[in-house]
Design a protein around this motif. Structure first.
Motif, short mmCIF file in Angstrom:
data_model
loop_
_atom_site.label_atom_id
_atom_site.label_comp_id
_atom_site.label_asym_id
_atom_site.label_seq_id
_atom_site.Cartn_x
_atom_site.Cartn_y
_atom_site.Cartn_z
N ALA A 142 18.32 16.30 -1.54
CA ALA A 142 16.76 16.68 -1.58
C ALA A 142 16.41 16.56 0.06
CB ALA A 142 16.09 15.60 -2.50
N LEU A 143 16.82 15.35 0.69
CA LEU A 143 16.23 15.61 2.00
C LEU A 143 17.06 16.72 2.90
CD1 LEU A 143 16.38 11.74 2.98
CD2 LEU A 143 14.55 13.31 2.74
N ALA A 144 18.17 16.91 2.58
CA ALA A 144 19.14 17.92 3.28
C ALA A 144 18.46 19.29 2.76
CB ALA A 144 20.42 17.74 2.95
N ARG A 145 18.12 19.45 1.71
CA ARG A 145 17.66 20.62 0.99
C ARG A 145 16.13 20.98 1.62
NH1 ARG A 145 12.80 22.22 -1.56
NH2 ARG A 145 13.17 24.26 -2.86
N ARG B 162 15.16 24.04 4.38
CA ARG B 162 14.21 24.98 3.68
C ARG B 162 12.62 24.83 4.50
NH1 ARG B 162 13.37 27.23 -1.05
NH2 ARG B 162 15.92 27.20 -1.03
N TYR B 163 12.34 23.64 4.73
CA TYR B 163 10.82 23.16 5.29
C TYR B 163 10.95 22.94 6.72
CZ TYR B 163 9.65 24.52 0.40
OH TYR B 163 9.51 25.32 -0.63
N GLY B 164 11.91 22.05 7.06
CA GLY B 164 11.90 21.38 8.49
C GLY B 164 11.30 20.13 8.11
N ARG B 165 11.06 19.60 6.95
CA ARG B 165 10.37 18.25 6.47
C ARG B 165 10.51 17.79 5.19
NH1 ARG B 165 5.91 19.63 3.66
NH2 ARG B 165 5.03 21.90 3.97
N GLY C 207 4.29 27.78 -5.03
CA GLY C 207 4.24 28.83 -4.07
C GLY C 207 2.80 29.49 -3.97
N ARG C 208 1.65 28.83 -4.44
CA ARG C 208 0.59 28.93 -4.16
C ARG C 208 -0.33 28.10 -3.98
NH1 ARG C 208 1.97 30.67 -9.53
NH2 ARG C 208 0.79 29.05 -10.23
N GLY C 209 0.16 27.20 -2.92
CA GLY C 209 -0.71 26.12 -2.36
C GLY C 209 -0.56 24.98 -3.43
N GLY C 210 0.35 24.69 -4.09
CA GLY C 210 0.66 23.46 -4.97
C GLY C 210 1.04 22.58 -3.97
N ILE C 211 2.00 21.43 -4.57
CA ILE C 211 2.19 20.14 -3.75
C ILE C 211 2.98 20.64 -2.82
CG2 ILE C 211 3.67 18.08 -4.10
CD1 ILE C 211 3.12 18.40 -7.29
N SER C 212 2.94 20.05 -1.76
CA SER C 212 3.58 20.67 -0.35
C SER C 212 4.09 19.06 0.33
CB SER C 212 2.67 21.14 0.59
OG SER C 212 1.55 20.49 0.84
N ALA D 124 0.85 -1.14 0.05
CA ALA D 124 0.15 0.17 0.27
C ALA D 124 0.95 1.15 0.20
CB ALA D 124 -0.90 -0.01 1.22
N VAL D 125 0.49 2.16 -0.80
CA VAL D 125 1.05 3.42 -1.03
C VAL D 125 1.60 3.95 0.54
CG1 VAL D 125 1.14 6.01 -1.94
CG2 VAL D 125 0.42 4.06 -3.00
N GLU D 126 0.72 4.08 1.57
CA GLU D 126 0.78 4.64 2.58
C GLU D 126 1.71 3.90 3.52
OE1 GLU D 126 -2.97 2.41 3.11
OE2 GLU D 126 -1.95 3.80 1.38
N ASP D 127 2.05 2.57 3.23
CA ASP D 127 3.24 1.91 3.92
C ASP D 127 4.59 1.78 3.35
OD1 ASP D 127 1.29 0.93 5.73
OD2 ASP D 127 0.65 -0.72 4.63
N LEU D 128 4.65 2.39 2.10
CA LEU D 128 5.84 2.81 1.47
C LEU D 128 6.96 3.59 2.15
CD1 LEU D 128 5.01 2.87 -2.44
CD2 LEU D 128 6.23 0.95 -1.05
N ARG D 129 6.20 4.56 3.13
CA ARG D 129 7.04 5.43 3.65
C ARG D 129 7.71 6.44 2.85
NH1 ARG D 129 9.68 2.06 8.88
NH2 ARG D 129 8.16 0.76 9.27
N LEU D 130 6.90 6.95 1.74
CA LEU D 130 7.55 7.91 1.07
C LEU D 130 7.89 9.26 1.64
CD1 LEU D 130 5.56 7.29 -2.52
CD2 LEU D 130 7.86 6.32 -1.75
N GLU D 131 9.12 9.78 1.44
CA GLU D 131 9.38 10.93 2.00
C GLU D 131 8.85 12.17 1.05
OE1 GLU D 131 11.00 11.26 4.88
OE2 GLU D 131 11.83 9.65 5.24
N GLY D 132 7.98 12.87 1.55
CA GLY D 132 7.74 14.18 0.90
C GLY D 132 6.18 13.41 -0.07
#
Length: 398
Positions: free
Chosen positions: A59-62, A66-69, A393-398, A26-34
């Motif tokens: 990507a994780l470091a950036r 930038r976002y803390g997550r 920057g306008r509520g897109g993918i986060s 299941a996608v939720e079990d893949l533990r995808l970062e972001g």
């Protein structure tokens, strides 16, 4: 499984191991970062994780800074794992908590938000064009933009027009042995290479007096396609401080583009097998950090040491950023160069070729700024990719 075994036998452990899920996950079990799914599309499986891993860490470091997550979820996707419509039916992902890659079939196919092509094997240009046209999402290296970098002659022409320093060169049509001999007599030393190969495949040095050997090599290359002659421009060699041996030297610099600006962020040195062997991956060269070779450069003509002051190195990076401007549409390009002796004796870069699918990323280290010397490829790349998202920057993918 055979490809995984080959990677384990023939490679150093530069990336975590791969754990294969036996059943759909299941996608939720893949533990995808972001939530932003960035697909790294590949066709040559051995060593692919060595290219994947540093990008995932960057990507994780950036994102953390930038976002803390996490914002980006990087997915390794073999071209065979894509549906004809571009849906992801199987994937590799980094499980940072467990310290491994997971290969799994998601219970529901996923749609990538962006893609990047790497490790496409011997049919790389054909596969790149085929899948770039098929995938309808932002691409870091679309095939149309990559085609210029794949053509060495067109690249050299473009650089000459832009005022970028390149070696003297000549395109050689099949059967033109006399042209090759004239070029060699005029320059004294030449580099012979195929026009559209990578990793130094088929590259060879020839000096004055070469005859039958030069013709045999030309015939072998013409059987594969177009051929380029270049004057040998590497004035500087690497003097191994431990053995005292001399080696040819070439540098790879990875340049990221973002909103019309360019950054030479990372790279590595290729050290040839000897002073007369091309510094290229297919020629048995070794990869090492650039900062380990810069203090040990000597002039090829007389063996005298030539230091590289910080201002001279900064100038090399600026020229690399200028050279990368030729490749509009590529958000990451690998530039290959050698070092020549400029005026008044400081090293200057001579640019040889570009790669729109740069390899050796696990060997890359940052070459400037506070991260200099640390492993990594690019932090700016993810800023550039983020700008391509619908609604960025306008509520897109986060």
């Amino acid at each position: 499984m055979i490809e995984l075994a080959a990677a384990a036998v023939f490679s150093a452990p530069l990336a975590p191991e791969v754990c294969i899920a036996p059943e759909p996950v299941a996608v939720e079990d893949l533990r995808l970062e972001g939530q932003w799914r960035h697909a790294l599309c590949f066709a040559a499986a051995p060593l692919f994780t060595h290219e994947f891993y540093p990008l995932a860490v960057d990507a994780l470091a950036r994102d953390a800074a930038r976002y803390g997550r996490p914002r980006f979820a990087l997915l390794g996707v073999h071209l065979d794992w894509l549906s004809p419509a571009g849906q992801i039916r199987r994937l590799l992902c980094l499980d940072a908590e467990r310290g491994c890659f997971r290969e799994a079939e998601p219970a529901q196919p996923l749609i990538p938000h962006s893609v990047q092509f790497l490790c496409l094997g011997h049919r790389e240009q054909e596969l790149h064009a085929q899948w770039s046209a098929r995938l309808d999402c932002p691409q870091l290296n679309p095939a149309g933009a990559a085609a210029l970098a794949d053509d060495k002659a067109r690249t050299l022409e473009g650089w000459e027009v832009a005022g970028v320093r390149v070696p003297s060169w000549q395109f050689l049509s099949p059967g033109n042995f006399a042209g090759a001999r004239r070029f060699l007599r005029a320059r004294g030393e030449l580099v012979l290479k195929p026009n559209q190969a990578t990793e130094g495949e088929g590259v060879a040095f020839f000096s004055a007096g070469a005859g039958a050997e030069l013709e045999r090599h030309l015939e072998a290359l013409w059987a594969q396609g177009e051929v380029l002659l270049q004057e040998r421009a590497d004035d500087l060699l690497f003097l191994d401080p431990q053995t005292g041996a001399l080696h040819t030297l070439a540098l790879r610099l990875n340049v990221a583009a973002e909103a019309g600006r360019y950054w030479a962020e990372s790279g590595y040195a290729q050290v040839g097998a000897g002073a007369h062997s091309p510094a290229a991956g297919s020629q048995g060269s070794a990869l090492c950090p650039i900062d380990e070779v810069l203090p040990h450069l000597v002039r090829r003509c007389d063996g005298r040491p030539l230091p590289v002051p910080e201002e001279a190195w900064a100038a090399v990076l600026r020229e690399a950023e200028q050279a990368a401007r030729l490749f509009a549409g590529l958000m990451l390009v690998g530039l290959d160069l050698v070092l020549a002796t400029g005026e008044p004796g400081a090293p200057v870069p001579v640019f040889l070729e570009a790669n729109p699918r740069p390899a050796g990323l696990s060997h890359s280290r940052f070459v400037q700024g506070p991260e200099r010397g640390l492993p990594g490829v690019s932090l700016r790349l993810w800023d550039a990719l983020e700008r391509l998202a619908p609604g960025a920057g306008r509520g897109g993918i986060s």
